[in-house]
Design a protein around this motif. Structure first.
Motif, short mmCIF file in Angstrom:
data_model
loop_
_atom_site.label_atom_id
_atom_site.label_comp_id
_atom_site.label_asym_id
_atom_site.label_seq_id
_atom_site.Cartn_x
_atom_site.Cartn_y
_atom_site.Cartn_z
N PRO A 80 70.47 18.01 44.56
CA PRO A 80 69.39 18.99 44.62
C PRO A 80 69.94 20.39 44.85
CG PRO A 80 69.52 17.75 46.68
CD PRO A 80 70.51 17.13 45.73
N VAL A 81 69.28 21.39 44.32
CA VAL A 81 69.58 22.78 44.69
C VAL A 81 68.27 23.43 45.11
CG1 VAL A 81 71.49 23.01 43.04
CG2 VAL A 81 69.23 23.85 42.43
N GLY A 82 68.34 24.55 45.77
CA GLY A 82 67.13 25.26 46.12
C GLY A 82 67.11 25.66 47.58
N TYR A 83 67.60 24.76 48.45
CA TYR A 83 67.61 25.10 49.87
C TYR A 83 68.48 26.33 50.05
CZ TYR A 83 67.71 24.63 54.88
OH TYR A 83 67.55 24.87 56.23
N ASN A 84 67.98 27.32 50.78
CA ASN A 84 68.71 28.57 51.01
C ASN A 84 68.60 29.52 49.82
OD1 ASN A 84 69.68 28.95 53.52
ND2 ASN A 84 71.64 27.94 53.18
N LEU A 85 68.05 29.08 48.72
CA LEU A 85 67.92 29.97 47.56
C LEU A 85 66.47 30.41 47.39
CD1 LEU A 85 70.12 28.27 44.85
CD2 LEU A 85 70.65 30.30 46.18
N LEU A 86 65.55 29.59 47.86
CA LEU A 86 64.13 29.89 47.75
C LEU A 86 63.59 30.22 49.14
CD1 LEU A 86 63.15 26.93 45.38
CD2 LEU A 86 63.17 29.36 44.78
N PRO A 87 62.42 30.89 49.21
CA PRO A 87 61.80 31.10 50.52
C PRO A 87 61.50 29.74 51.17
CG PRO A 87 60.59 32.24 48.78
CD PRO A 87 61.62 31.41 48.11
N LYS A 89 57.70 15.55 37.99
CA LYS A 89 57.89 14.12 38.21
C LYS A 89 59.29 13.83 38.78
CE LYS A 89 57.96 10.05 35.40
NZ LYS A 89 58.11 9.70 33.99
N LYS A 90 60.28 14.47 38.16
CA LYS A 90 61.66 14.25 38.61
C LYS A 90 61.86 14.75 40.04
CE LYS A 90 64.06 14.05 34.23
NZ LYS A 90 64.81 14.77 33.20
N MET A 91 61.36 15.94 40.32
CA MET A 91 61.56 16.52 41.64
C MET A 91 60.87 15.69 42.71
SD MET A 91 63.69 18.84 41.12
CE MET A 91 63.84 19.19 42.87
N LEU A 92 59.66 15.23 42.41
CA LEU A 92 58.93 14.43 43.40
C LEU A 92 59.61 13.08 43.63
CD1 LEU A 92 55.20 15.26 42.53
CD2 LEU A 92 56.61 16.21 44.38
N SER A 93 60.23 12.56 42.54
CA SER A 93 60.88 11.26 42.68
C SER A 93 62.08 11.31 43.63
CB SER A 93 61.35 10.75 41.31
OG SER A 93 62.52 11.45 40.90
N LEU A 94 62.60 12.52 43.86
CA LEU A 94 63.73 12.68 44.79
C LEU A 94 63.33 12.48 46.24
CD1 LEU A 94 65.71 15.81 43.52
CD2 LEU A 94 66.51 13.46 43.64
N ARG A 95 62.02 12.65 46.50
CA ARG A 95 61.47 12.53 47.85
C ARG A 95 62.11 13.51 48.86
NH1 ARG A 95 58.35 8.08 47.73
NH2 ARG A 95 58.76 6.66 46.01
N ILE A 96 62.48 14.68 48.38
CA ILE A 96 63.06 15.69 49.27
C ILE A 96 62.06 16.80 49.54
CG2 ILE A 96 65.46 15.27 48.58
CD1 ILE A 96 65.26 17.72 46.76
N LEU A 97 60.90 16.73 48.86
CA LEU A 97 59.90 17.79 48.99
C LEU A 97 58.72 17.32 49.84
CD1 LEU A 97 59.70 19.05 45.30
CD2 LEU A 97 60.71 20.26 47.23
N GLU A 98 58.19 18.25 50.59
CA GLU A 98 57.02 17.97 51.41
C GLU A 98 55.90 18.90 50.93
OE1 GLU A 98 56.46 18.52 56.10
OE2 GLU A 98 58.46 17.86 55.46
N LEU A 147 71.93 15.16 48.91
CA LEU A 147 73.14 15.93 48.62
C LEU A 147 74.37 15.05 48.80
CD1 LEU A 147 73.29 18.93 47.84
CD2 LEU A 147 73.72 19.48 50.22
N GLN A 148 74.35 14.26 49.85
CA GLN A 148 75.46 13.35 50.15
C GLN A 148 75.56 12.23 49.11
OE1 GLN A 148 77.93 13.02 52.47
NE2 GLN A 148 77.45 15.13 53.01
N ALA A 149 74.42 11.61 48.86
CA ALA A 149 74.42 10.38 48.07
C ALA A 149 74.60 10.66 46.58
CB ALA A 149 73.12 9.63 48.29
N GLY A 150 74.01 11.74 46.10
CA GLY A 150 74.02 11.99 44.66
C GLY A 150 72.93 11.15 44.03
N ILE A 151 71.99 11.78 43.37
CA ILE A 151 70.88 11.07 42.75
C ILE A 151 70.77 11.58 41.33
CG2 ILE A 151 68.36 10.89 42.73
CD1 ILE A 151 68.45 10.90 45.76
N LEU A 152 70.67 10.65 40.40
CA LEU A 152 70.71 11.06 39.01
C LEU A 152 69.35 11.57 38.52
CD1 LEU A 152 72.96 11.00 36.85
CD2 LEU A 152 71.66 9.14 35.85
N LEU A 153 69.32 12.82 38.07
CA LEU A 153 68.07 13.39 37.57
C LEU A 153 68.05 13.49 36.06
CD1 LEU A 153 67.30 16.20 40.13
CD2 LEU A 153 65.97 14.16 39.66
N GLY A 154 69.10 14.01 35.49
CA GLY A 154 69.19 14.07 34.04
C GLY A 154 68.29 15.10 33.39
N PHE A 155 68.57 16.36 33.60
CA PHE A 155 67.81 17.41 32.91
C PHE A 155 68.34 17.59 31.49
CE2 PHE A 155 66.98 18.57 37.33
CZ PHE A 155 65.62 18.57 37.28
#
Lengths: 257, 257
Positions: B178-185, B212-221, B249-257
């Motif tokens: 995932p990216v975004g933490y520290n880059l977005l408000p 769909k992909k982002m929600l499947s990561l379960r990192i968003l609230e 970030l540790q595990a690595g999760i395949l998103l495939g953009f």
């Protein structure tokens, strides 16, 4: 300049031929009898094994040095060889101190000999055809052979870490790049290809899913011939379409195992 | 030992503090106004810009040296900084020869000065919060600022290649991490998150698929609050669940953009 012909020469004046402080280590993987193997060298008079490695000549690109080292230790060239990580811990080449090796060689290098100084190592990995390799010792070693990844011997320096990270990179690369060319016979069945992937990943894959993913790559050509493996099983033979295989290697295609 | 305080000292005795033949260069990317930026330095009296870089202290791990260089040039630390490639072409630091820089400094280094010798560079990349960075020049430069990735100036050495490969790696990493933490408000909408990904990838993404992909990561609230952007649009705000984000970030999760 020719390569040093004796260890004495290598210790005393190797720095004239090779860049100091930077080395190369290669994790060379082979596939045989459905096992993943790695090529290791036994250092003379030292308890432990290490990856094939070496130094970079003053005018030689690092990637060419890696190809040269691969060729010197295996007899093969022109294989997929890739940088994966550069190992830069300050103490990484301090242990073992090679005293026993040096004593046995009848040489007396100074404490600040170029080979004892801090060395950062660029890690490369390759996946090669087991049967084509002629394992060949280097100046510092007296054995060179394949080891099963599940039964590795004691490793010197940080080479256990190097092998671990190389394998992790290889597994990640499976998601982007095809493997198999040069590792399988010219014609092979889908179960044989799957076994190669399962061996590298060290886990079983779903048969249908695997077939679907591989066919979606469009790098395989189904032959008319079938392999006779039992009364009710006769899987088709496939072969790689080398042009399309190379295109997929270049472009990177997401598979997601 | 303290860092060299003058260029003269750096040329004359820098090798006592730093390992010769190996350097570090950092491609530091930032996100601002929906543009991807990279931090560059203008070398004194030389026509051209380069990446923030430096050398490794004798007892310092390479990865810590990279963190130190990042902090010295940006004021920030503890960010995701990753090795991506080691650049080992023999002539890579031969041009420009820095003669103009040296003449202007009133120093007369010998031809075999440690800084003129072949140097292999370990490339690192980082993705940082644009607004938190205080661009800071180093001994050899007189400007340090952000450049839009679409409008880069003339680059020195092999730094155009370095930036290209760093960006390619960053794009590949998007498929695993995932990216975004520290880059977005702290709170952001799904379209804002998508814009970040689109900017890095430099191509549009399908809205539904992305969500769909982002929600499947379960990192968003998803928060209860909505953003009011127009009479018929009021997208929900989201924030990262930092624990789950770090796990991904540790595990690595395949998103495939």
């Amino acid at each position: 300049m020719n390569a040093p012909t004796s260890i004495k020469e290598f210790f005393e004046s190797g720095y004239r031929q090779f860049l100091p402080h930077v080395s190369i280590d290669c994790a060379i993987f082979g596939f045989h009898d459905n096992q993943l193997k790695v090529l290791l060298l036994k250092m003379k008079n030292v308890e432990g094994w290490c990856l094939p490695g070496g130094f970079i000549q003053w005018a030689e690109p690092a990637n060419e040095a890696a190809q040269r080292i691969l060729q010197e230790r295996t007899g093969i060239s022109q294989v997929f060889l890739q940088q994966y990580y550069t190992f830069g811990e300050p103490e990484r080449n301090k242990e073992p101190n090679l005293k026993d090796l040096i004593d046995s060689l009848n040489i007396e290098p100074a404490e600040d000999n170029w080979l004892f100084r801090r060395t950062i190592s660029i890690g490369y990995y390759a996946l090669v055809e087991f049967s084509k390799v002629t394992p060949t010792v280097d100046l510092l070693s007296d054995e060179c052979c394949w080891w099963d990844m599940h039964e590795l011997p004691k490793l010197l320096f940080d080479h256990d870490l190097m092998i671990g990270q190389a394998l992790q990179t290889l597994r990640m690369q499976l998601n982007f790049h095809p493997v198999g060319y040069n590792l399988l016979p010219e014609k092979f069945t889908m179960p044989e290809l799957q076994k190669l992937y399962e061996t590298i990943l060290d886990r079983p894959l779903d048969r249908r899913n695997f077939q679907k993913k591989m066919l979606s790559l469009r790098i395989l050509e189904r032959m008319d011939e079938r392999k006779s493996v039992g009364p009710h099983k006769s899987p088709y033979y496939y072969r790689f379409d080398k042009n399309k295989y190379d295109q997929a290697l270049q472009a990177g295609i997401l598979l997601g195992f």
